[in-house]
Design a protein around this motif. Structure first.
Motif, mmCIF file in Angstrom:
data_model
loop_
_atom_site.group_PDB
_atom_site.id
_atom_site.type_symbol
_atom_site.label_atom_id
_atom_site.label_comp_id
_atom_site.label_asym_id
_atom_site.label_seq_id
_atom_site.Cartn_x
_atom_site.Cartn_y
_atom_site.Cartn_z
ATOM 1 N N GLY A 142 20.864 80.214 97.530
ATOM 2 C CA GLY A 142 19.580 79.567 97.276
ATOM 3 C C GLY A 142 19.461 79.099 95.838
ATOM 4 N N SER A 143 20.023 79.873 94.914
ATOM 5 C CA SER A 143 20.007 79.479 93.498
ATOM 6 C C SER A 143 20.799 78.196 93.287
ATOM 7 C CB SER A 143 20.601 80.601 92.632
ATOM 8 O OG SER A 143 19.821 81.775 92.700
ATOM 9 N N GLN A 147 19.446 74.559 92.025
ATOM 10 C CA GLN A 147 20.056 73.789 90.932
ATOM 11 C C GLN A 147 20.258 72.337 91.359
ATOM 12 O OE1 GLN A 147 23.651 75.981 90.226
ATOM 13 N NE2 GLN A 147 22.612 77.705 89.245
ATOM 14 N N GLY A 148 20.667 72.132 92.616
ATOM 15 C CA GLY A 148 20.848 70.779 93.123
ATOM 16 C C GLY A 148 19.540 70.028 93.228
ATOM 17 N N LEU A 149 18.482 70.704 93.688
ATOM 18 C CA LEU A 149 17.176 70.059 93.805
ATOM 19 C C LEU A 149 16.603 69.730 92.433
ATOM 20 C CD1 LEU A 149 15.613 72.251 96.657
ATOM 21 C CD2 LEU A 149 16.563 69.941 96.845
ATOM 22 N N GLU A 150 16.875 70.592 91.457
ATOM 23 C CA GLU A 150 16.412 70.315 90.092
ATOM 24 C C GLU A 150 17.129 69.099 89.530
ATOM 25 O OE1 GLU A 150 15.762 72.842 86.000
ATOM 26 O OE2 GLU A 150 17.728 72.937 86.969
ATOM 27 N N LEU A 151 18.432 69.042 89.753
ATOM 28 C CA LEU A 151 19.229 67.950 89.219
ATOM 29 C C LEU A 151 18.890 66.624 89.901
ATOM 30 C CD1 LEU A 151 21.554 67.520 87.173
ATOM 31 C CD2 LEU A 151 23.137 67.735 89.097
ATOM 32 N N GLY A 152 18.725 66.646 91.222
ATOM 33 C CA GLY A 152 18.531 65.410 91.967
ATOM 34 C C GLY A 152 17.099 64.950 92.067
ATOM 35 N N LEU A 153 16.176 65.905 92.171
ATOM 36 C CA LEU A 153 14.773 65.554 92.390
ATOM 37 C C LEU A 153 13.853 65.948 91.246
ATOM 38 C CD1 LEU A 153 14.502 66.674 96.141
ATOM 39 C CD2 LEU A 153 15.109 64.414 95.246
ATOM 40 N N TRP A 158 11.861 77.351 89.928
ATOM 41 C CA TRP A 158 11.055 78.328 90.675
ATOM 42 C C TRP A 158 10.593 77.754 92.001
ATOM 43 C CZ3 TRP A 158 6.150 77.190 92.249
ATOM 44 C CH2 TRP A 158 5.479 76.153 91.580
ATOM 45 N N LEU A 159 10.272 76.463 92.015
ATOM 46 C CA LEU A 159 9.850 75.821 93.259
ATOM 47 C C LEU A 159 11.051 75.588 94.171
ATOM 48 C CD1 LEU A 159 7.624 74.555 94.936
ATOM 49 C CD2 LEU A 159 7.968 72.400 93.685
ATOM 50 N N GLY A 160 12.195 75.250 93.558
ATOM 51 C CA GLY A 160 13.411 75.070 94.350
ATOM 52 C C GLY A 160 13.813 76.351 95.060
ATOM 53 N N TYR A 161 13.644 77.503 94.394
ATOM 54 C CA TYR A 161 13.945 78.784 95.028
ATOM 55 C C TYR A 161 13.068 78.974 96.274
ATOM 56 C CZ TYR A 161 16.159 79.996 90.545
ATOM 57 O OH TYR A 161 16.952 80.029 89.427
ATOM 58 N N ALA A 162 11.781 78.653 96.137
ATOM 59 C CA ALA A 162 10.856 78.830 97.259
ATOM 60 C C ALA A 162 11.202 77.888 98.412
ATOM 61 C CB ALA A 162 9.419 78.602 96.789
ATOM 62 N N LEU A 373 14.258 87.343 103.723
ATOM 63 C CA LEU A 373 14.020 86.142 102.927
ATOM 64 C C LEU A 373 13.170 86.456 101.705
ATOM 65 C CD1 LEU A 373 13.379 83.409 105.656
ATOM 66 C CD2 LEU A 373 15.496 83.991 104.483
ATOM 67 N N LEU A 374 12.206 87.356 101.848
ATOM 68 C CA LEU A 374 11.347 87.711 100.721
ATOM 69 C C LEU A 374 12.146 88.402 99.616
ATOM 70 C CD1 LEU A 374 8.527 87.876 99.471
ATOM 71 C CD2 LEU A 374 8.182 90.032 100.713
ATOM 72 N N ILE A 375 13.027 89.342 100.007
ATOM 73 C CA ILE A 375 13.856 90.034 99.012
ATOM 74 C C ILE A 375 14.754 89.032 98.295
ATOM 75 C CG2 ILE A 375 15.669 91.755 98.674
ATOM 76 C CD1 ILE A 375 14.557 93.255 101.092
ATOM 77 N N ALA A 376 15.340 88.115 99.044
ATOM 78 C CA ALA A 376 16.222 87.110 98.432
ATOM 79 C C ALA A 376 15.456 86.242 97.444
ATOM 80 C CB ALA A 376 16.856 86.248 99.526
ATOM 81 N N LEU A 377 14.239 85.876 97.797
ATOM 82 C CA LEU A 377 13.426 85.041 96.910
ATOM 83 C C LEU A 377 13.124 85.762 95.600
ATOM 84 C CD1 LEU A 377 11.821 82.478 96.358
ATOM 85 C CD2 LEU A 377 9.891 83.492 97.614
ATOM 86 N N VAL A 378 12.836 87.042 95.677
ATOM 87 C CA VAL A 378 12.581 87.833 94.467
ATOM 88 C C VAL A 378 13.823 87.837 93.562
ATOM 89 C CG1 VAL A 378 12.139 90.165 93.589
ATOM 90 C CG2 VAL A 378 10.803 89.285 95.513
ATOM 91 N N LEU A 379 15.007 88.008 94.174
ATOM 92 C CA LEU A 379 16.241 87.992 93.389
ATOM 93 C C LEU A 379 16.456 86.644 92.709
ATOM 94 C CD1 LEU A 379 18.855 89.878 95.621
ATOM 95 C CD2 LEU A 379 17.903 90.622 93.448
ATOM 96 N N MET A 380 16.161 85.579 93.425
ATOM 97 C CA MET A 380 16.328 84.249 92.836
ATOM 98 C C MET A 380 15.395 84.048 91.653
ATOM 99 S SD MET A 380 16.990 81.538 95.933
ATOM 100 C CE MET A 380 16.006 82.259 97.224
#
Length: 555
Positions: A142-143, A147-153, A158-162, A373-380
């Motif tokens: 997800g991270s 990174q791809g969404l930040e670079l392209g869009l 933080w929003l890309g992680y969500a 999914l919630l645990i993964a989001l916290v890690l991101m």
């Protein structure tokens, strides 16, 4: 099952008894891909090729590129390549017996683990290890997508992680039915986008090969060092639990027959332990791209280990910048969706298995899909990407201890020594709660290797913690099995049903029996006689039987 699995059960006005809960759980088993039980013959309609392609689609992740780049930058190309080779050999050898059992007996790795030295409750701890693997790698993938969404869009991280988390939920709801289609449709485009940069560099910049092999890393390690090789291998071996995700697909393999034997074996090996061939190749390519960037692009040290930047920089050399950016983002999104649907799916199975056995309550897989999914989001959001080597190196010790112990029990205790029963057993009442053969071996192997990893057994041994985990996990199961005489594998040897378990080719049969608790029909391997003295009961109803009325007594 005989009910229409696409239609949810009708609401009941009866009090919520255990039997009512069991019926509701059983009625949504097809939707939830037989979360806690044997995958029935009637449900396994996919060909060997479809199952293998679906399983291999789950290794589309870009984390291998980051892992290869990270270990190469840390230890140099030569040590990284030897570390990747060690990783590949260990993964293949340990994964083969597990994949065979999953495809042959149509069980996930938790059910295999129960009867391979851990016991009915003993495998709960390995489920937690596996669930941890799924959310760690979901967060990692997800991270990379963020990174791809930040670079392209221009989307904030933080929003890309969500976003990378939320879009996965609806894709995982329908399990194998939808996942098989998703993996098949996206694989061709993914392959082209993945291979293009590597082929381009080999053809247009052949000197990059010499630069690659000469790269000594940040610490200037130009010559092979066993310590550096094992540290690199330890990071790569954090992926050892990937075999459990492969098995979540392999359990849907069709029966093995004389007619499909070659295809069956090819699919089982390729999609089982064979995943490491592709994984190792991606790690090498990730390091190759990183070294190229470090040698040719100013300031590349800040992003050479980020897969999205690796692909963007190479694409930019081949095509217009706008198209390069578009394709880089498309590759990242496709890759991360392909793997994270698998991470989310497998993690939800693992959590549900553990929770149901401990609490005797079946909440449904989708509840724990949300938890994972919630645990993964916290890690991101905690930016785990910056601590990748440490996190993966630590986790590898636990994953190796578990997988190698199960592989050792199957290969040595079942086939070589004949102490462990060859036919896997997973049903409550048939197994002891805890078997010291696997459970004890795993705790010792993981515990000692973790102590070594953190340098508590001396700085010299710290580099070799992967060898400690593998060695102890391989040796201890036969030692403990011999010491205990194998008496803790089976609590009883007969399940009280006269119908045979296997057909003439050794496959689990498709004959159905009626469960008196949930009032559903299930195939023979999933059933036992009821402890009440009459009728049959399915494995899920046994798992949720809080009073133990239907559990057969020890024999």
């Amino acid at each position: 099952m005989t009910q229409d699995a696409t239609r949810p059960p009708e609401p009941s006005t009866a009090p919520p008894t255990d039997a009512t809960a069991s019926r509701a759980g059983a009625a949504r088993e097809t939707l939830e891909d037989y979360t806690l039980r044997f995958a029935p013959r009637s449900y396994r309609k996919w060909s060997t090729g479809v199952v293998a392609t679906s399983a291999l689609g789950g290794i589309a992740y870009l984390a291998d590129f980051a892992i290869g780049a990270n270990i190469g930058i840390s230890y140099g190309t030569v040590n990284a390549l030897w570390g990747i080779a060690v990783f590949a050999v260990v993964i293949f050898l340990s994964g083969f017996p597990l994949a065979y059992y999953a495809a042959r007996y149509n069980l996930d790795l938790d059910l295999i683990t129960r009867g391979s030295g851990f016991g009915y409750y003993g495998s709960v701890v390995t489920n937690i290890i596996f669930a941890t693997f799924t959310f760690i790698f979901f967060a990692l993938e997800g991270s990379i997508m963020a990174q791809g969404l930040e670079l392209g869009l221009g989307m904030p991280l933080w929003l890309g992680y969500a976003v990378s988390t939320i879009i996965i939920f609806p894709l995982v709801v329908y399990g194998m039915s939808l996942l098989s289609k998703l993996q098949l449709w996206t694989t061709p485009l993914w392959l082209v986008l993945m291979v293009l940069p590597f082929v381009y560099l080999l053809i247009s910049h052949p000197e990059s090969v010499e630069t690659f092999f000469a790269y000594q890393g940040e610490e200037g390690r130009g010559t092979p060092s066993l310590g550096a090789v094992m540290l690199a291998a330890g990071v790569c071996l954090s992926l050892i639990a990937q075999i459990a995700e492969q098995i979540d697909y392999l359990r849907f393999m069709p029966p093995k027959t004389p007619e499909n034997s070659r295809r069956w074996w090819a699919a089982t090996i390729l999609a089982g332990p064979g995943w490491v061939i592709f994984g190792a190749a991606k790690q090498v390519v990730g390091l190759f791209l990183a070294v190229y960037l470090l040698a040719t692009v100013a300031g590349a040290s800040a992003f050479a280990n980020e897969p999205v930047r690796q692909f963007l920089e190479i694409y930019t050399n081949i095509m217009p910048a706008w198209l390069a950016l578009t394709l880089a983002v498309i590759l990242v999104v496709i890759s991360q969706i392909k793997i994270n649907v698998t991470n989310a799916y497998s993690g939800s199975l693992a959590w549900t298995n553990s929770y149901t056995r401990v609490t005797k309550h079946y909440p449904g897989r989708l509840v724990f899909l949300g938890v994972n999914l919630l645990i993964a989001l916290v890690l991101m959001e905690a930016n785990m990407f910056d601590f990748l080597n440490t996190i993966l190196g630590f986790y590898a010790n636990c994953g190796m201890a578990w997988v190698v112990v199960v592989a050792s029990d199957i290969a040595i205790n079942k086939y070589l020594l004949g102490i462990s029963p060859k036919v896997p057993e997973f049903r409550r009442g048939m197994l002891y709660a805890v078997n010291p053969v696997g459970f004890g071996s795993m705790l010792v192997a993981a515990g000692v290797s973790i102590l070594a990893f953190f340098g508590l057994l001396g700085e010299t041994l710290a580099s070799y913690s992967p060898l400690v985990a593998i060695g102890l996990a391989f040796v201890l199961p036969p030692v403990i099995a011999l010491a205990t005489g194998g008496r803790y594998y089976l609590r009883r040897t007969e399940d009280g049903i006269d119908v045979p378990m296997f057909d003439e080719h050794g496959n689990p049969i498709g004959a159905t029996l009626h469960c008196q608790v949930c009032d559903q029909d299930f195939e023979r391997p999933d059933m036992t006689a009821s402890g009440t003295g009459s009728g049959h009961v399915c494995s899920l109803c046994l798992s949720t039987d809080r009073e133990g009325r239907h559990v057969l007594p020890a024999s």
